[in-house]
Design a protein around this motif. Structure first.
Motif, PDB file in Angstrom:
ATOM      1  N   ALA A  21     -17.121  11.517  24.599  1.00  0.00           N
ATOM      2  CA  ALA A  21     -18.040  10.977  25.603  1.00  0.00           C
ATOM      3  C   ALA A  21     -17.691   9.553  26.001  1.00  0.00           C
ATOM      4  N   HIS A  22     -16.764   8.929  25.280  1.00  0.00           N
ATOM      5  CA  HIS A  22     -16.408   7.539  25.561  1.00  0.00           C
ATOM      6  C   HIS A  22     -15.081   7.402  26.304  1.00  0.00           C
ATOM      7  N   SER A  23     -14.610   8.499  26.889  1.00  0.00           N
ATOM      8  CA  SER A  23     -13.370   8.468  27.670  1.00  0.00           C
ATOM      9  C   SER A  23     -13.519   9.341  28.905  1.00  0.00           C
ATOM     10  N   TRP A  24     -13.099   8.812  30.052  1.00  0.00           N
ATOM     11  CA  TRP A  24     -13.008   9.619  31.258  1.00  0.00           C
ATOM     12  C   TRP A  24     -11.741  10.473  31.199  1.00  0.00           C
ATOM     13  N   SER A  25     -11.809  11.642  31.776  1.00  0.00           N
ATOM     14  CA  SER A  25     -10.645  12.523  31.833  1.00  0.00           C
ATOM     15  C   SER A  25     -10.439  13.008  33.264  1.00  0.00           C
ATOM     16  N   SER A  26      -9.282  13.600  33.489  1.00  0.00           N
ATOM     17  CA  SER A  26      -8.974  14.208  34.784  1.00  0.00           C
ATOM     18  C   SER A  26      -8.068  15.406  34.517  1.00  0.00           C
ATOM     19  N   ASN A  27      -8.382  16.515  35.145  1.00  0.00           N
ATOM     20  CA  ASN A  27      -7.614  17.740  34.877  1.00  0.00           C
ATOM     21  C   ASN A  27      -6.899  18.276  36.113  1.00  0.00           C
ATOM     22  N   ALA A  82      -2.140  14.845  18.219  1.00  0.00           N
ATOM     23  CA  ALA A  82      -1.779  16.113  18.843  1.00  0.00           C
ATOM     24  C   ALA A  82      -0.699  15.903  19.903  1.00  0.00           C
ATOM     25  N   PRO A  83       0.337  16.761  19.954  1.00  0.00           N
ATOM     26  CA  PRO A  83       1.361  16.644  21.005  1.00  0.00           C
ATOM     27  C   PRO A  83       0.728  16.770  22.386  1.00  0.00           C
ATOM     28  N   PHE A  84       1.305  16.063  23.357  1.00  0.00           N
ATOM     29  CA  PHE A  84       0.687  15.990  24.683  1.00  0.00           C
ATOM     30  C   PHE A  84       0.490  17.361  25.311  1.00  0.00           C
ATOM     31  N   ALA A  85       1.411  18.302  25.056  1.00  0.00           N
ATOM     32  CA  ALA A  85       1.330  19.607  25.706  1.00  0.00           C
ATOM     33  C   ALA A  85       0.221  20.491  25.137  1.00  0.00           C
ATOM     34  N   THR A  86      -0.433  20.049  24.058  1.00  0.00           N
ATOM     35  CA  THR A  86      -1.526  20.828  23.481  1.00  0.00           C
ATOM     36  C   THR A  86      -2.894  20.318  23.905  1.00  0.00           C
ATOM     37  N   LEU A  87      -2.938  19.184  24.617  1.00  0.00           N
ATOM     38  CA  LEU A  87      -4.220  18.574  24.960  1.00  0.00           C
ATOM     39  C   LEU A  87      -4.992  19.421  25.958  1.00  0.00           C
ATOM     40  N   GLY A  88      -6.301  19.419  25.786  1.00  0.00           N
ATOM     41  CA  GLY A  88      -7.179  20.154  26.688  1.00  0.00           C
ATOM     42  C   GLY A  88      -8.315  19.270  27.164  1.00  0.00           C
ATOM     43  N   ASP A  89      -9.426  19.869  27.510  1.00  0.00           N
ATOM     44  CA  ASP A  89     -10.577  19.136  28.045  1.00  0.00           C
ATOM     45  C   ASP A  89     -11.751  19.256  27.086  1.00  0.00           C
ATOM     46  N   GLN A  90     -12.268  18.117  26.661  1.00  0.00           N
ATOM     47  CA  GLN A  90     -13.434  18.081  25.792  1.00  0.00           C
ATOM     48  C   GLN A  90     -14.703  18.149  26.644  1.00  0.00           C
ATOM     49  N   ALA A  91     -15.634  18.987  26.220  1.00  0.00           N
ATOM     50  CA  ALA A  91     -16.850  19.208  27.008  1.00  0.00           C
ATOM     51  C   ALA A  91     -17.671  17.937  27.170  1.00  0.00           C
ATOM     52  N   GLU A  92     -17.632  17.044  26.174  1.00  0.00           N
ATOM     53  CA  GLU A  92     -18.434  15.825  26.242  1.00  0.00           C
ATOM     54  C   GLU A  92     -17.869  14.798  27.220  1.00  0.00           C
ATOM     55  N   SER A  93     -16.609  14.927  27.562  1.00  0.00           N
ATOM     56  CA  SER A  93     -15.951  13.915  28.380  1.00  0.00           C
ATOM     57  C   SER A  93     -16.356  14.027  29.843  1.00  0.00           C
ATOM     58  N   PRO A  94     -16.742  12.905  30.470  1.00  0.00           N
ATOM     59  CA  PRO A  94     -17.004  12.939  31.915  1.00  0.00           C
ATOM     60  C   PRO A  94     -15.689  13.052  32.680  1.00  0.00           C
ATOM     61  N   MET A  95     -15.736  13.767  33.802  1.00  0.00           N
ATOM     62  CA  MET A  95     -14.540  13.984  34.608  1.00  0.00           C
ATOM     63  C   MET A  95     -14.477  13.007  35.781  1.00  0.00           C
ATOM     64  N   LEU A  96     -13.320  12.443  35.994  1.00  0.00           N
ATOM     65  CA  LEU A  96     -13.109  11.584  37.152  1.00  0.00           C
ATOM     66  C   LEU A  96     -13.082  12.421  38.424  1.00  0.00           C
ATOM     67  N   PRO A  97     -13.501  11.853  39.542  1.00  0.00           N
ATOM     68  CA  PRO A  97     -13.496  12.628  40.793  1.00  0.00           C
ATOM     69  C   PRO A  97     -12.108  12.843  41.372  1.00  0.00           C
ATOM     70  N   GLY A  98     -11.121  12.090  40.908  1.00  0.00           N
ATOM     71  CA  GLY A  98      -9.764  12.239  41.422  1.00  0.00           C
ATOM     72  C   GLY A  98      -8.749  12.046  40.317  1.00  0.00           C
ATOM     73  N   SER A  99      -7.493  12.248  40.635  1.00  0.00           N
ATOM     74  CA  SER A  99      -6.423  12.033  39.668  1.00  0.00           C
ATOM     75  C   SER A  99      -6.141  10.544  39.532  1.00  0.00           C
TER      76      SER A  99
END
Length: 351
Positions: free
Chosen positions: A267-273, A296-313
């Motif tokens: 919850a303390h990091s913004w993400s973008s997918n 974790a290796p970069f290619a295994t990373l996913g999206d955490q449900a608690e993380s807010p999503m940025l509106p753009g890349s």
């Protein structure tokens, strides 16, 4: 868990140094090929290709680590070519090519970030090579021993406060991260009964090597080469700090009654997918999962449900961050909704 697309897609990252090289060879307006690609075509491509599904973890695709490692000599080779040929550029070409090298350096620092978390000797050395050529040799010390410990608190110079412009944050992060890294190395050397100004001080080592590289650029390529080396480094680490600005903007950890802070979560990091830019930047935009699973290796990373999503890349958000009024207008409502959702969730759990 689910499988990843084939690792060859991560080779898209090689487009960045190759476009920088193309700009140098073609000359003229083509010198701006990489800046145009990074901040016009890539955001457009992200919009067209769209987002990936929100999945928590992935199986690492075969060969992704080798693609990351090969990115390093490619970047360094293009930088050497650029520095040595800088004296032959026109003023327009110097601006375009130096910006291109700076963008390459910024993505190189993203690659260095991933390699710096690796336990392998070779990966760590490749990581240091990228920060040295970007004059940011203290980065890994502060990142590993400062940011990952203190993110979302007033003790972290790389967490942007709500209402803080990128320009104020830049000064805070650049000076604060160096100071924090030096303090850590000073304490580490003190335990070894060694002075601060010892060759084993990694911050001092980084500064020394970067100054040596600058001297080499001046010796072999004159003032034009030296200026190219300096400016590309400043552009590179400024892009890194722009990324850090948007990764944690306004997401602060609550302070407990005993003076400590709540545990850092996704919850303390913004993400973008966004798919395309994630391949180009080695999944750096899945930042919340990285903080949850830093090894974790970069290619295994996913999206955490608690993380807010940025509106753009990231490329789009970096441009937005350069205009504070627009940034606040876009981000503050999302920040308010995120905190409302977090407080609601906590209320449900406590009930």
């Amino acid at each position: 868990m689910t499988t990843r697309p084939i690792s060859v897609l991560y080779m898209l990252s090689w487009l960045l140094p190759l476009l920088a090289l193309f700009g140098m060879l073609a000359g003229g307006i083509a010198s701006f090929s990489l800046p145009l690609f990074a901040f016009v075509l890539l955001p457009l491509g992200d919009w067209l290709v769209g987002r990936a599904p929100r999945l928590p973890h992935h199986v690492e695709s075969s060969g992704s680590q080798y693609i990351l490692e090969a990115f390093v000599p490619l970047c360094v080779g293009v930088l050497v070519i650029g520095v040595l040929s800088a004296r032959h550029w026109t003023a327009l070409e110097w601006v375009g090519n130096t910006l291109a090298l700076g963008i390459q350096a910024g993505v190189g620092l993203a690659a260095s970030h991933e390699l710096g978390h690796s336990p392998g000797w070779l990966q760590r050395k490749l990581s240091r090579l990228l920060v040295w050529t970007s004059c940011y040799g203290h980065y890994h010390v502060e990142h590993l021993h400062g940011h990952h410990v203190w993110l979302g608190t007033p003790h972290d110079p790389c967490t942007a406060r709500r209402g803080q412009t990128f320009y104020r944050f830049w000064r805070q992060a650049v000076t604060g991260s160096f100071r924090c890294a030096w303090q850590h190395e000073s304490q580490r050397l003190m335990k070894l009964r060694l002075p601060d100004w010892h060759w084993r001080n990694e911050v001092l080592l980084g500064v020394t090597i970067s100054v040596g590289l600058l001297a080499a650029a001046y010796y072999f390529a004159g003032l034009a080469g030296a200026m190219t080396f300096i400016v590309q480094a400043v552009v590179g680490f400024s892009l890194l700090e722009a990324v850090q600005y948007i990764e944690h903007y306004g997401l602060m950890r609550a302070q407990r009654a005993d003076g400590g802070f709540e545990r850092a979560t996704a919850a303390h990091s913004w993400s973008s997918n966004f798919r395309l830019s994630n391949y180009l930047m080695f999944e750096l935009q899945r930042h919340a999962d990285h903080h949850v699973r830093p090894g974790a290796p970069f290619a295994t990373l996913g999206d955490q449900a608690e993380s807010p999503m940025l509106p753009g890349s990231y490329p789009m958000m970096i441009l937005l961050a350069l205009v504070p009024v627009a940034w606040f207008r876009v981000m503050h409502p999302r920040l308010d909704r995120h905190y409302h959702n977090v407080s609601t969730q906590r209320g449900v759990l406590s009930a």
